[in-house]
Design a protein around this motif. Structure first.
Motif, short mmCIF file in Angstrom:
data_model
loop_
_atom_site.label_atom_id
_atom_site.label_comp_id
_atom_site.label_asym_id
_atom_site.label_seq_id
_atom_site.Cartn_x
_atom_site.Cartn_y
_atom_site.Cartn_z
N ALA A 75 0.61 -1.40 0.15
CA ALA A 75 0.14 0.28 0.18
C ALA A 75 0.56 1.84 0.01
O ALA A 75 0.17 2.03 -0.31
CB ALA A 75 -0.82 0.13 0.92
N ARG A 76 1.80 1.74 0.45
CA ARG A 76 2.57 1.88 0.47
C ARG A 76 4.33 2.43 -0.71
O ARG A 76 4.87 3.13 -0.52
CB ARG A 76 3.39 1.94 1.89
N GLY A 77 3.86 1.21 -2.03
CA GLY A 77 4.53 1.38 -3.29
C GLY A 77 5.60 0.66 -2.68
O GLY A 77 6.63 0.99 -3.14
N TYR A 78 5.66 -0.55 -2.44
CA TYR A 78 6.74 -1.48 -1.31
C TYR A 78 6.95 -2.32 -2.47
O TYR A 78 5.73 -2.88 -2.89
CB TYR A 78 7.11 -1.97 -0.46
N GLN A 79 8.13 -3.32 -2.83
CA GLN A 79 8.23 -4.26 -3.60
C GLN A 79 8.27 -5.48 -2.67
O GLN A 79 9.28 -4.89 -2.16
CB GLN A 79 9.48 -4.68 -4.80
N ASP A 80 7.72 -6.66 -2.74
CA ASP A 80 7.70 -7.28 -1.87
C ASP A 80 8.70 -8.57 -2.09
O ASP A 80 8.14 -9.47 -2.56
CB ASP A 80 6.67 -7.34 -0.77
N LEU A 81 9.79 -8.88 -1.09
CA LEU A 81 10.32 -9.60 -1.51
C LEU A 81 10.81 -10.81 -0.70
O LEU A 81 10.72 -10.19 1.08
CB LEU A 81 11.53 -9.59 -1.74
N LEU A 100 0.17 -14.36 1.01
CA LEU A 100 0.29 -12.89 1.52
C LEU A 100 0.58 -11.94 1.03
O LEU A 100 0.63 -10.43 1.26
CB LEU A 100 1.72 -13.03 2.86
N GLY A 101 0.87 -11.54 -0.47
CA GLY A 101 1.59 -10.74 -1.70
C GLY A 101 2.84 -10.54 -1.14
O GLY A 101 2.85 -9.78 -1.98
N PHE A 102 3.79 -11.51 -1.76
CA PHE A 102 5.27 -10.90 -1.88
C PHE A 102 5.05 -11.03 -3.25
O PHE A 102 4.33 -12.15 -4.14
CB PHE A 102 5.94 -12.46 -1.28
N ASP A 103 6.01 -9.87 -3.82
CA ASP A 103 6.18 -10.29 -5.38
C ASP A 103 7.03 -11.44 -6.11
O ASP A 103 6.72 -11.62 -7.27
CB ASP A 103 6.19 -8.67 -5.82
N ARG A 104 7.90 -11.37 -6.16
CA ARG A 104 9.06 -12.43 -5.21
C ARG A 104 9.81 -13.10 -4.83
O ARG A 104 9.60 -12.88 -3.57
CB ARG A 104 9.55 -12.20 -6.50
N THR A 105 9.26 -14.62 -5.02
CA THR A 105 9.93 -16.15 -3.68
C THR A 105 11.58 -15.96 -4.09
O THR A 105 11.19 -16.79 -5.56
CB THR A 105 9.07 -16.56 -2.83
N TRP A 106 12.32 -16.34 -3.61
CA TRP A 106 13.79 -16.75 -3.59
C TRP A 106 13.88 -18.44 -2.67
O TRP A 106 14.13 -17.78 -1.70
CB TRP A 106 14.85 -16.39 -3.47
#
Length: 253
Positions: A75-81, A100-106
């Motif tokens: 909501a604050r414009g972050y990319q979640d990893l 949960l909404g993580f944009d990418r997972t490693w």
């Protein structure tokens, strides 16, 4: 397994990398403790969603996920990893991290392809120190359009720990009387301290944006030896937070 040691001297020695003058000149360093219950996944629910739901996080609905940190940062414009050095199928992390909404997972396969080495342990997987170095050099140093929330679950200190961890022999256990007579406690101490040392190095590196580092234990190490169990709090785990001084002083432009 960064548990809260009752021995204050040993606890301080474990987190000593953050007392380095170079860190103190760059960050405000804060220490504390938080309540815990259960093992790793309940610890993840606690930290990601401020929830005591425990393993119920695996079955979170989309509405429940809106209360968690990935949604907060989105909501604050972050990319979640999200990063973890073991396979994503363990505890279905490859499913609920995305939920949960993580944009990418490693996970281990992706990190292996990136050239990161493996270490032995209860769950053999990517070496924690190499992940911290990779985060510092590959993720935090890149100037991106969006700020990033990077979430990392360590691996190598999961019990039972190897008698001879894949670490440089630094002789630290010989300098701490509490560690000299317990090989398992010595190995655990070395593995957790290696994480703090590698995070220290990442924090001292050049980052594209002012970066806050927060490290928190998930649970006390579940040693089979009751005497070793008694060395740790059964209700609290420690945390350390490094906040850039230009943020904590309110002088960031």
């Amino acid at each position: 397994s960064w548990g809260l040691l009752h021995d204050a001297h040993l606890a301080q020695a474990l987190a000593a990398p953050y007392d380095d003058p170079r860190i103190v000149r760059k960050y405000k360093v804060s220490y504390g403790a938080v309540p815990f219950a259960g093992l790793t996944v309940p610890g993840e629910a606690r930290e990601l969603c401020h929830s005591t739901v425990g393993f119920g996080i695996i079955h979170f609905s989309a509405k429940q996920a809106e209360q968690c940190l990935p949604a907060f940062f989105h909501a604050r414009g972050y990319q979640d990893l999200a990063i973890h050095g073991y396979v994503g199928q363990m505890f279905y992390r490859d499913t609920w991290y995305s939920k949960l909404g993580f944009d990418r997972t490693w996970f281990e396969p992706e990190l292996t392809k990136a050239g990161l080495p493996s270490c032995r342990g209860a769950f053999s997987g990517i070496c924690d120190a190499s992940i911290a170095n990779w985060i510092g050099s590959s993720l935090l140093s890149l100037d991106q359009a969006k700020p990033r929330f990077i979430y990392w679950v360590t691996l190598n200190s999961h019990l039972p720990v190897p008698g001879h961890p894949d670490l440089p022999d630094d002789g630290v256990c010989a300098t701490q009387p509490a560690l000299q007579n317990s090989a398992p406690l010595c190995s655990w101490f070395r593995l957790v301290r290696a994480v703090h040392q590698s995070v220290q190095q990442a924090a001292l590196g050049t980052t594209a944006r002012p970066t806050v580092f927060i490290l928190v234990g998930d649970h006390a190490p579940p040693f089979a030896d009751s005497q070793l169990q008694a060395d740790f709090s059964s209700t609290q785990v420690p945390y350390a937070m490094l906040t850039p001084l230009d943020i904590s002083s309110g002088s960031l432009k």
